[in-house]
Design a protein around this motif. Structure first.
Motif, PDB file in Angstrom:
ATOM      1  N   ILE A   5       0.858  -1.186   0.000  1.00 12.73           N
ATOM      2  CA  ILE A   5       0.000   0.000   0.000  1.00 12.73           C
ATOM      3  C   ILE A   5       0.891   1.231   0.000  1.00 12.73           C
ATOM      4  CG2 ILE A   5      -1.947  -1.117   1.176  1.00 12.73           C
ATOM      5  CD1 ILE A   5      -0.978   0.170   3.789  1.00 12.73           C
ATOM      6  N   ASP A   6       0.301   2.395  -0.275  1.00 14.11           N
ATOM      7  CA  ASP A   6       1.079   3.637  -0.265  1.00 14.11           C
ATOM      8  C   ASP A   6       1.692   3.869   1.121  1.00 14.11           C
ATOM      9  OD1 ASP A   6       0.206   3.948  -2.820  1.00 14.11           O
ATOM     10  OD2 ASP A   6      -1.120   5.647  -2.428  1.00 14.11           O
ATOM     11  N   ILE A   7       2.906   4.393   1.138  1.00 16.34           N
ATOM     12  CA  ILE A   7       3.585   4.722   2.394  1.00 16.34           C
ATOM     13  C   ILE A   7       3.286   6.180   2.735  1.00 16.34           C
ATOM     14  CG2 ILE A   7       5.804   4.944   3.561  1.00 16.34           C
ATOM     15  CD1 ILE A   7       6.856   2.694   1.785  1.00 16.34           C
ATOM     16  N   GLU A   8       2.533   6.388   3.797  1.00 19.38           N
ATOM     17  CA  GLU A   8       2.190   7.736   4.231  1.00 19.38           C
ATOM     18  C   GLU A   8       3.331   8.332   5.053  1.00 19.38           C
ATOM     19  OE1 GLU A   8      -0.520   9.098   3.123  1.00 19.38           O
ATOM     20  OE2 GLU A   8      -1.393   7.270   2.256  1.00 19.38           O
ATOM     21  N   GLU A   9       3.213   9.611   5.405  1.00 26.28           N
ATOM     22  CA  GLU A   9       4.274  10.260   6.175  1.00 26.28           C
ATOM     23  C   GLU A   9       4.092   9.995   7.663  1.00 26.28           C
ATOM     24  OE1 GLU A   9       6.654  13.512   4.275  1.00 26.28           O
ATOM     25  OE2 GLU A   9       4.645  14.305   4.006  1.00 26.28           O
TER      26      GLU A   9
END
Length: 384
Positions: A153-157
């Protein structure tokens, strides 16, 4: 602003100290010279010769007219850590002072234990020193994109909004580190978040990608100000290895098929990110996370970029991957926070052409070919 740079003798700590000093901050550096001891242990050294820290500091004062204070000691020594924080009384502390190599942490049990003790205990001592001496100090801590691993999945901050069984919450992004070194950074992040939540500290965790480049505006002013250029298989980056191999006319050694994707950032952008974080501190009680990278490429793509930028023929060779990692994976990283603060990124292809090939060419007589081949295997640390 008064800024204490921990690990100020290192690859990133030294140019960061110069950059902050050049931008008008009052800077001190702290180091126990462990990184130089790893060179002796591994019989490897920086491709570019570097001066000792007192000589560097004196050279900077000669070139710039600006002074940098020096504290020599170990963060694992709590008394020393408290003393340094009291004596310098910083507004911000930039923390680079950790064992930073994944392969080094995977050599064997001793190196894994040392890495975690050194990194986690030193960071804890620092958190207690800040909390007890001046909880208003802003901690800027160097994390790593390797904390996240390679999730599908996308890596958030740093944080993730989660909905589960009809309820929502905000929690730290799940971590899946790939070495005992990366695990130590995960422990650091959790300890810092806990300290912000419980003690009302303020901290910025910079999850940084692979750093490349060897020169900043300040280090280029005098050869005595040069920072490290590591290329060995334990501390060197894949990009540095590829550049050296291209200059020497050797094949670029890609681990596996080269499908492993990583975030990258120029050293000039790294020091600027630190300045932006220091000058725009987190709020009290806030654990702020930035993903500190500007581009992402697979290892195979990095090899292709080096080959395309190098003014000569380049071959690519595939080796067995000594690491345990996914050969190919999804990789999409959100990294908007630092750009919103004003970061204007450099590009990998430009840096290669502008400086890296020339730097390697001028120092190619110092290359030790034996140190570029992988000697540490992730499963090799376990004796059967």
């Amino acid at each position: 602003m008064r800024v204490l740079v921990l690990g100020g003798d290192g690859y990133l700590g030294w140019p960061t100290a110069l950059h902050l000093s050049d931008k008008g901050h009052e800077v001190a550096v702290l180091d126990n010279y462990a990184r130089r001891k790893y060179d002796v242990e591994l019989e490897a050294e920086s491709l570019v010769p570097i001066e000792d820290l007192p000589t560097r500091i004196a050279a900077w004062e000669e070139v710039s007219g600006k002074k940098i204070a020096l504290f020599e000691g170990d963060l694992c020594d709590a008394e020393f850590t408290y003393s340094a924080v009291r004596d310098f009384a910083p507004d911000s502390i930039v923390h680079f002072a950790e064992q930073r190599s994944a392969p080094y942490s995977m050599i064997d049990r001793d190196h894994a234990v040392y890495t975690q003790q050194n990194n986690v205990v030193g960071n804890l001592n620092l958190l207690y020193a800040i909390a007890e001496i001046n909880p208003d100090i802003h901690l800027v801590k160097l994390g790593t994109m390797g904390e996240y691993g390679t999730p599908n999945i996308d890596i958030e901050e740093g944080w993730l909004e989660v909905e589960h069984n009809g309820r929502k919450d905000r929690m730290l992004y799940p971590k899946k580190p790939g070495s005992f070194y990366h695990l130590s950074k995960v422990h650091d992040s959790h300890n810092i978040e806990f300290a912000c939540r419980i003690w009302d500290l303020r901290a910025t965790d910079l999850n940084q990608g692979v750093v490349y480049g060897q020169q900043t505006a300040q280090t280029a002013l005098d050869p005595r100000l040069a920072t490290r250029f590591d290329y060995d298989a334990v501390f060197g980056t894949v990009l540095n290895r590829f550049v050296i191999q291209a200059v020497l006319g050797q094949p670029l050694t890609v681990y596996g098929k080269g499908g492993q994707t990583r975030g990258l950032i120029d050293v000039r952008d790294t020091v600027e990110c630190i300045r932006l974080a220091v000058e725009n501190p987190a709020d009290r009680g806030e654990f702020r996370v930035f993903n500190q990278m500007t581009e992402s490429y697979s290892v195979a793509q990095i090899a292709e970029i080096v080959a395309n930028c190098f003014p000569g023929p380049v071959q690519i060779e595939n080796l067995d991957n000594p690491r345990v990692e996914q050969p190919e994976h999804y990789y999409n990283v959100i990294h908007t926070g630092l750009v919103e603060l004003g970061l204007q990124p450099h590009l990998l292809s430009d840096t290669l052409i502008e400086s890296m090939f020339d730097i390697v060419g001028a120092n190619k007589h110092r290359v030790n070919d034996d140190r570029m081949r992988p000697t540490v295997r992730w499963r090799g640390a376990i004796k059967s």
